[in-house]
Design a protein around this motif. Sequence first.
Motif, PDB file in Angstrom:
ATOM      1  N   CYS A 189      70.756  13.498  -7.933  1.00 26.24           N
ATOM      2  CA  CYS A 189      71.667  12.422  -8.460  1.00 26.24           C
ATOM      3  C   CYS A 189      72.427  12.893  -9.585  1.00 26.24           C
ATOM      4  O   CYS A 189      73.633  12.484  -9.868  1.00 26.24           O
ATOM      5  N   ASP A 190      71.604  13.691 -10.383  1.00 23.35           N
ATOM      6  CA  ASP A 190      72.518  14.475 -11.746  1.00 23.35           C
ATOM      7  C   ASP A 190      73.546  15.228 -11.175  1.00 23.35           C
ATOM      8  O   ASP A 190      74.635  15.125 -11.856  1.00 23.35           O
ATOM      9  N   LEU A 191      73.239  15.973 -10.366  1.00 25.28           N
ATOM     10  CA  LEU A 191      74.539  17.059  -9.979  1.00 25.28           C
ATOM     11  C   LEU A 191      75.683  16.176  -9.177  1.00 25.28           C
ATOM     12  O   LEU A 191      76.669  16.460  -9.462  1.00 25.28           O
ATOM     13  N   LEU A 192      75.274  15.365  -8.569  1.00 30.74           N
ATOM     14  CA  LEU A 192      76.305  14.464  -7.925  1.00 30.74           C
ATOM     15  C   LEU A 192      77.218  13.501  -8.970  1.00 30.74           C
ATOM     16  O   LEU A 192      78.377  13.315  -8.703  1.00 30.74           O
ATOM     17  N   ALA A 193      76.514  13.131 -10.076  1.00 28.10           N
ATOM     18  CA  ALA A 193      77.010  12.513 -11.001  1.00 28.10           C
ATOM     19  C   ALA A 193      78.406  13.273 -11.742  1.00 28.10           C
ATOM     20  O   ALA A 193      79.285  12.719 -11.962  1.00 28.10           O
ATOM     21  N   VAL A 194      78.035  14.386 -11.568  1.00 25.87           N
ATOM     22  CA  VAL A 194      79.168  15.609 -12.433  1.00 25.87           C
ATOM     23  C   VAL A 194      80.348  15.658 -11.166  1.00 25.87           C
ATOM     24  O   VAL A 194      81.472  15.219 -11.552  1.00 25.87           O
ATOM     25  N   ALA A 195      80.078  15.383 -10.105  1.00 24.96           N
ATOM     26  CA  ALA A 195      81.057  15.527  -8.935  1.00 24.96           C
ATOM     27  C   ALA A 195      81.875  13.891  -8.920  1.00 24.96           C
ATOM     28  O   ALA A 195      82.991  13.990  -9.164  1.00 24.96           O
ATOM     29  N   VAL A 196      80.988  13.067  -9.417  1.00 23.38           N
ATOM     30  CA  VAL A 196      81.734  11.432  -9.435  1.00 23.38           C
ATOM     31  C   VAL A 196      82.458  11.649 -10.583  1.00 23.38           C
ATOM     32  O   VAL A 196      83.946  11.138 -10.726  1.00 23.38           O
ATOM     33  N   ASP A 197      82.178  12.191 -11.785  1.00 23.52           N
ATOM     34  CA  ASP A 197      82.878  12.451 -12.904  1.00 23.52           C
ATOM     35  C   ASP A 197      84.390  13.065 -13.037  1.00 23.52           C
ATOM     36  O   ASP A 197      85.316  12.569 -13.304  1.00 23.52           O
ATOM     37  N   ASP A 198      84.164  14.294 -12.140  1.00 24.57           N
ATOM     38  CA  ASP A 198      85.319  14.857 -11.752  1.00 24.57           C
ATOM     39  C   ASP A 198      86.325  14.517 -10.982  1.00 24.57           C
ATOM     40  O   ASP A 198      87.812  14.325 -11.187  1.00 24.57           O
ATOM     41  N   MET A 199      85.846  13.477 -10.019  1.00 27.16           N
ATOM     42  CA  MET A 199      86.822  12.787  -9.141  1.00 27.16           C
ATOM     43  C   MET A 199      87.408  11.623 -10.151  1.00 27.16           C
ATOM     44  O   MET A 199      88.478  11.555  -9.569  1.00 27.16           O
ATOM     45  N   ARG A 200      86.856  11.245 -10.933  1.00 28.20           N
ATOM     46  CA  ARG A 200      87.422  10.108 -11.853  1.00 28.20           C
ATOM     47  C   ARG A 200      88.760  10.630 -12.566  1.00 28.20           C
ATOM     48  O   ARG A 200      89.622  10.161 -13.163  1.00 28.20           O
ATOM     49  N   GLN A 201      88.510  12.102 -12.971  1.00 24.72           N
ATOM     50  CA  GLN A 201      89.599  12.656 -13.525  1.00 24.72           C
ATOM     51  C   GLN A 201      90.744  13.401 -12.501  1.00 24.72           C
ATOM     52  O   GLN A 201      91.514  14.107 -12.775  1.00 24.72           O
ATOM     53  N   GLY A 202      90.281  12.958 -11.321  1.00 28.91           N
ATOM     54  CA  GLY A 202      91.473  13.357 -10.398  1.00 28.91           C
ATOM     55  C   GLY A 202      91.016  14.497  -9.766  1.00 28.91           C
ATOM     56  O   GLY A 202      91.879  15.180  -8.915  1.00 28.91           O
TER      57      GLY A 202
END
Length: 371
Positions: free
Chosen positions: A329-342
């Motif tokens: 969950c923690d690691l994927l949250a990083v991916a979600v953050d990245d996606m928000r930045q495009g």
Amino acid sequence: MTALYRKYRPQDFDDVVGQEPVVRTLKNAIELGQVRQAYLFAGPRGTGKTSMARILAKALNCEHGPTTTPDTVCHACVSIANGSSLDVVEVDAASQRGIDDIREIRDRVVLQPAEGNYKAYILDEAHQLTDQAWNALLKLIEEPPPHLVFVFCTTDLAKVLATVRSRCQTFVFARPRLPDLVRVLRRVCEGEGLDAPDAALALIARGARGSFRDAVSTLDQLASATGNAVDVQSVLQLLGAVEEDALFRICDAIVERDTAGALVFIEELAEQGQDLGRLVNDLLEHLRHLMLVQHMGHVPDSLPVTDETRERLREQANQLPEPTVLRLCDLLAVAVDDMRQGGDPRLPLELALVKVTRPGADLSRESLAFR
Ligand SMILES: [Zn+2]
């Protein structure tokens, strides 16, 4: 052609799926002759608040009313259903929210009903009314003429003035559970001669996140896109959703610590045109389900899953260690953050899978603690 959502909205209390406490209380009030004059229907969009308000209006104004079983065929019932009743006025407070609109209502409500026993005002999106407008209404709510019933519908109960809330009977509409959504979809399929397997309907229901309106609208779109033969594949395509099976398979690979298997599978999904951003989000939702099962010891009723999935979820929750679920969950949250930045979710997704399947390859502090 009318939208299926409108065509299949419930017409009487027996038609309503879910919302049992609301139905029970309203029916009791009608039977006992204790209908209140101001109701507040609160709940997420698409949960049937306006439909319920219309049913209440029919129950009061039906030729045979007040009754808990309006006939739905007399002139009053029909005109309420198609929105032409002179006694039942629907106001969209999002566009008619000002003091002048309310003054107009105030001037008109003193008139006697045209044909029924009651005049009913249904104010949709009531939280959008201005304070001035509410203040103009307050006196009416407090001392309404005997033939007047207000139903305020809102998706945001917290924004409704406390003085208003204290003068209304409030009902909170729950998000329908997955089986309830599927039941409604099945009813539409039968009425329209639509062919659709349960798995496809469950998938549509899952994507609707608790909204009857969204679920039926999706089915509507699919029916016209597929020429009335809705299947799992067409649902996945339209929603861009990830088949549940894929989520289970990814987690199975993690249980097996099969790094290559997980990466190859992601590769396959990408090649099939799967939106990886959507995959990350759906995977997070799946992990949340696993976490809930692990910590609650059972599959909560509120989860939007079929019976079959329920069993599989229980199994996987037993196999996948709790710390792995949290770490992923923690690691994927990083991916979600990245996606928000495009950013592209692919690398963070793959990294996350490598890190949880091969903790030895990851020398970060979190990973050391995780080992
Ligand atoms: Zn009737």
